[in-house]
Each structure stands twice: as C-alpha cells, then as structure tokens.
Design a protein around this motif. Structure first.
Motif, short mmCIF file in Angstrom:
data_model
loop_
_atom_site.label_atom_id
_atom_site.label_comp_id
_atom_site.label_asym_id
_atom_site.label_seq_id
_atom_site.Cartn_x
_atom_site.Cartn_y
_atom_site.Cartn_z
N LEU A 53 -10.80 -10.14 10.51
CA LEU A 53 -9.46 -10.67 10.59
C LEU A 53 -9.62 -12.14 11.41
O LEU A 53 -10.32 -11.97 12.54
CB LEU A 53 -8.76 -9.72 11.42
CG LEU A 53 -8.52 -8.24 10.73
CD1 LEU A 53 -7.63 -7.35 11.42
CD2 LEU A 53 -8.03 -8.39 9.23
N ASP A 72 -2.08 -13.31 7.55
CA ASP A 72 -2.10 -12.45 6.62
C ASP A 72 -1.51 -12.92 5.37
O ASP A 72 -0.33 -13.10 5.24
CB ASP A 72 -1.29 -11.27 7.10
CG ASP A 72 -1.70 -9.96 6.34
OD1 ASP A 72 -2.27 -10.03 5.35
OD2 ASP A 72 -0.78 -9.00 6.43
N TYR A 115 4.35 -0.70 8.56
CA TYR A 115 2.91 -0.94 8.04
C TYR A 115 2.27 0.48 7.97
O TYR A 115 3.02 1.54 8.37
CB TYR A 115 2.21 -1.65 9.16
CG TYR A 115 2.68 -3.17 9.53
CD1 TYR A 115 2.40 -4.25 8.60
CD2 TYR A 115 4.00 -3.16 10.49
CE1 TYR A 115 2.91 -5.41 8.81
CE2 TYR A 115 4.41 -4.57 10.38
CZ TYR A 115 3.81 -5.58 9.75
OH TYR A 115 4.48 -7.01 9.93
N GLU A 116 0.99 0.39 7.54
CA GLU A 116 0.34 1.70 7.63
C GLU A 116 0.08 2.23 8.74
O GLU A 116 0.36 1.59 9.77
CB GLU A 116 -0.92 1.47 6.64
CG GLU A 116 -0.78 1.21 5.12
CD GLU A 116 -0.47 -0.30 4.78
OE1 GLU A 116 -0.42 -1.11 5.65
OE2 GLU A 116 -0.41 -0.48 3.71
N THR A 285 -6.20 -7.28 6.35
CA THR A 285 -7.06 -5.92 6.56
C THR A 285 -8.17 -6.36 6.07
O THR A 285 -8.50 -6.82 5.26
CB THR A 285 -6.05 -4.79 5.65
OG1 THR A 285 -6.72 -3.59 5.99
CG2 THR A 285 -5.99 -5.21 4.40
N ARG A 286 -9.35 -5.20 6.59
CA ARG A 286 -10.50 -5.18 6.21
C ARG A 286 -10.61 -4.59 4.90
O ARG A 286 -11.26 -4.52 4.03
CB ARG A 286 -11.53 -4.78 7.21
CG ARG A 286 -11.76 -5.49 8.55
CD ARG A 286 -12.54 -4.74 9.41
NE ARG A 286 -13.96 -4.43 8.81
CZ ARG A 286 -14.48 -3.27 9.30
NH1 ARG A 286 -14.00 -2.49 10.18
NH2 ARG A 286 -15.81 -3.10 8.63
N TYR A 287 -9.51 -3.50 4.67
CA TYR A 287 -9.95 -2.52 3.94
C TYR A 287 -9.41 -2.64 2.30
O TYR A 287 -8.67 -3.62 2.08
CB TYR A 287 -9.00 -1.15 4.37
CG TYR A 287 -9.45 -0.72 5.67
CD1 TYR A 287 -10.67 -0.10 5.86
CD2 TYR A 287 -8.42 -1.05 6.95
CE1 TYR A 287 -11.25 0.24 7.13
CE2 TYR A 287 -8.81 -0.60 8.02
CZ TYR A 287 -10.37 0.03 8.32
OH TYR A 287 -10.78 0.32 9.40
N LYS A 289 -7.40 -0.77 -0.10
CA LYS A 289 -6.34 0.37 -0.16
C LYS A 289 -5.68 0.62 -1.28
O LYS A 289 -5.40 -0.35 -2.38
CB LYS A 289 -5.19 -0.32 0.57
CG LYS A 289 -5.42 -0.45 2.29
CD LYS A 289 -4.31 -0.73 3.24
CE LYS A 289 -4.83 -0.78 4.62
NZ LYS A 289 -3.79 -1.44 5.19
N THR A 372 -4.51 -2.81 -2.62
CA THR A 372 -4.70 -4.06 -1.57
C THR A 372 -6.25 -4.46 -1.53
O THR A 372 -7.07 -3.37 -1.30
CB THR A 372 -4.49 -3.57 -0.28
OG1 THR A 372 -2.93 -3.43 -0.30
CG2 THR A 372 -4.63 -4.89 0.85
N GLY A 374 -8.73 -6.16 0.59
CA GLY A 374 -8.90 -6.95 2.02
C GLY A 374 -10.02 -7.78 2.09
O GLY A 374 -10.99 -7.94 1.15
#
Length: 410
Positions: A53, A72, A115-116, A285-287, A289, A372, A374
């Motif tokens: 990030l 972001d 947000y999540e 985000t790193r992920y 999703k 998503t 990331g």
C-alpha cells in the motif's frame, strides 16, 4: 531500506501521450500506445510504501494543512480526519479545520462510506484546494474545487502511519486534476512544453525489485510520477477499456473498472460469472476480492477452509505446490497468477508439516458482479491510468521477471 518506483502516468487527452498530432479519443481507444523516450515524466512525488500500500502526502486548503492518506484507485471518496472527530484514531492524527482555510467551500452534504471488515466513515463534503506533498517542485501543482470529505466519525481504522483516503476513482477528483494539468504554463517543470508532451496519462506501477523478492514486506518508498517513464517497462502497454457508463458496473464509478469475462483455476475450475461482471483495479488493498459464492467455490477446489475469526481461507502449506494458477480472463487479455503470489504462511517461522497458509483471495461485498484486483496482482506490472481515453494499462516491468503474466486473447 529498499527503493520502489511507482509510476503514475496521467494520460490526459488535450494532446497525445507522445510528441505526435492530436488523435480523436475514439481512435486512440483502439490503439495500443507505447511510450517513447520523448514521453518524459513531468513531476515526481515521494510516497511511503509498506505491505503493498502507498501513502501519499497531501496538502489541503489555504494555508495548507498537511496529511498522509492512502492512495486508492478503487475508492471514489477522498477524506481526511476533521476537527469534529474526537475518536482515538482521529486524535492521534492531523485533523482538518475548514474554518481556517480561505478556499474551503462547504457543500452541506454528508456521506457514509462503508468498507470491508466493518470499517466505515461519516464525512461532511467540501470543495477545496488540494496539492500533493513529497515534491521539490518550486510551484506545487494545485487541484482546485477538489471534492474531499471532512470525516467526523472514523470506525475500524488505526492511525499508525496515515489516516484518510485519496480516492483516485472519483470522477470529480479526476476532472479537478485533469483541468490543473491542462492549465500548466509552457515553462512548468523545467521547461517541458505541453505542445511536445501533451497532457501526460497517469501510470502507477512498481519499478525494479531486488532479485524478484516480494515488495510488500518491510518499509519502502514509492515515487508517483506524472508522465510516462519508458525506462520502467518493456514492450507494449496492454490497455483495458473502462465501462461506457455506471450502469455497466452496478451504478459505481467507472474508474478504474473493466469487463471481466471469466475466472478459473488453471482453466479447469471455472466460476459461473453473471453477465456483465467486472473487475476493479484497486491500489488500496493487497487482496483479490471475489463475490462470496465465487470465493467459496475457488477455495473448495483445493481444500481451503474459511476461518471466520480472521476472515480468510486457510490450508496446509504442504499443499501450496499443488494449487493451480489463478486465471483472470478479460475481453482482450488473460492474466495468469501463480498461487505463490496469492498465498502466504500464517507463521513464516513454522516449518512443520502442520504449518498453515492462507489465501489472499478474500470474500468481497455482496455485489455479485464485482471482483477487486489488489496490489498482490497489480504490483507485478507497470500500471497506467489513462483518464481521457477511459483506459487503464499493464506492462512488463523492465528487468523484473514476474511470476504473473499477461497475454493477448486472440
């Protein structure tokens, strides 16, 4: 401390990215532009970079109040803590006071952003003068009438390094940046002339790495560059078209989303995507999703179980070598991501047969069409965010052999 270069290239279409005649937008969208040595970067901004990030120094108002926020591309709301926020995370950060800014314009609107993982923000909306920090430019580039939220309540966020978001997916924010670049004087940034370089696209992507090591472990620095730097990538930039309208992405901002045709494990276990499914390319985000039903399906195929306490899928590390590649199919390209990139050990020091690993593919929100993508994927490529052409691009990072690949679909 390792060095990381993050290239942010503004492809603003008053002129061409390269020193070439102006090309109509509909024609440019059909091309696969490649930057030349003439496409020099205009301005550099230093950001901090940790665990995938990037945090951007931001100056808001007049006189400027300084903040550090998450950069972001997947968010359409920019916000900073307000003096009206008295939670512990706000009190531990710099807080925005619109009453001392001569450029603050209150819109008398409030927004609640969810947000999540239960995080949420309530913010009062303003139009302000904003500029990027972390630059040695003698005349900082200012974005006027920039939409920003003064957060009065911030839940679920800590303030260890930064608190706030720079929502690079907000159409109003992008237009504010675009108009600021369009108005640059001819002698701005050391004599670079707009008639030669056009309004450069925005690209953001990691640069060279040390021996191909993971880039998100440990604190690093990142550089955001307005302008394309051809020394940072090889070959063509592979462009993905954005949706034509918000109706194509469940009434969300079209920035930075693109049509997604299929997701599978090694082309064998195919998710049954709904028509008009799409992917959001998000640097916040790193992920990866996925809609919950698809996340469950993919992990079931290699025996990973959902840990309700940590909100992730876990499996035995001894099975990692047997996990198929993740295939992301888009209208013109296919991205292949080996499991070595999207899995990690729960405890890196545990080398026993019982060692647990987890997946960086997570359950997303309840939208059944949105995926998503990331930084676990995006950091493997040089990235371009092309606002006027309504495109985003990925290219091979120079001198880095990524395990992830992008190939044309013929």
């Amino acid at each position: 401390m390792q060095s990381l270069t993050l290239i942010a290239t503004w492809a603003l279409a008053v002129g061409s990215v390269m020193a070439a005649p102006f090309t109509p937008a509909n024609e440019r969208r059909a091309t696969n532009d490649t930057a030349t040595p003439d496409s020099l970067p205009l301005i550099r901004f230093t950001m901090s970079y940790e665990r995938g990030l990037s945090a951007l120094p931001l100056k808001v108002g007049n006189p400027p109040q300084e903040f550090k926020v998450l950069f972001d591309t997947g968010s359409d709301l920019s916000w900073i803590p307000s003096v009206e926020c008295d939670s512990a995370n706000c009190l531990a950060s710099e807080r925005y006071d619109p009453s001392v800014s001569s450029t603050a314009y209150r819109e008398f609107k409030k927004v609640l952003e969810n947000y999540e993982d239960g995080r949420c923000v309530t913010a009062e909306l303003y139009k302000e003068t904003v500029s990027f920090g972390g630059t040695d430019a003698p005349n900082p580039l200012q974005f006027r009438s920039f939409p920003i939220g003064a957060a009065t309540q911030v839940d679920g966020f800590d303030a260890s390094d930064y608190l706030g978001f720079f929502g690079f997916g907000d159409p109003e924010a992008l237009y504010s940046i675009y108009t600021a670049l369009e108005a640059l004087p001819s002698d701005y940034a050391g004599g670079l002339r707009k008639r030669d370089y056009g309004e450069p696209p925005v690209s953001d992507g990691p640069g060279k790495t040390n021996g191909g090591k993971k880039r998100w472990f440990g604190e690093e620095t990142a550089t955001l560059i307005i302008g394309i730097d051809p020394s940072q990538f090889e070959g063509d930039i592979n462009y993905f078209d954005l949706p034509v309208s918000e109706k194509e992405c469940e009434n969300k901002s079209i920035y930075w989303r693109t049509a997604l045709d299929g997701v599978s494990l090694d082309g064998k276990h195919n998710c049954d995507l709904l028509p008009n499914s799409y992917a959001k390319f998000a640097t916040g985000t790193r992920y990866i999703k996925a809609p919950p039903i698809h996340a469950d399906f993919l992990h079931l195929k290699f025996g990973a179980l959902y840990n309700i306490f940590h909100h992730r899928y876990e499996f035995k590390c001894s099975e990692q070598a047997n996990i198929p590649d993740l295939i992301l199919a888009f209208p013109n390209y296919q991205i292949t991501v080996p499991a070595s990139l999207w899995t990690a050990p729960v405890d890196p020091t545990d080398t026993t047969d019982k060692a647990k690993c987890y997946s960086l593919i997570r359950r997303g929100n309840e939208k059944f069409k949105e995926w998503t993508i990331g930084t676990v994927v995006l950091d493997e490529f040089y990235r371009v965010w092309h606002y006027p052409n309504k495109q985003m691009g990925l290219a091979k990072i120079r001198d880095y052999e990524s395990p992830a690949t992008i190939t044309p679909i013929l």
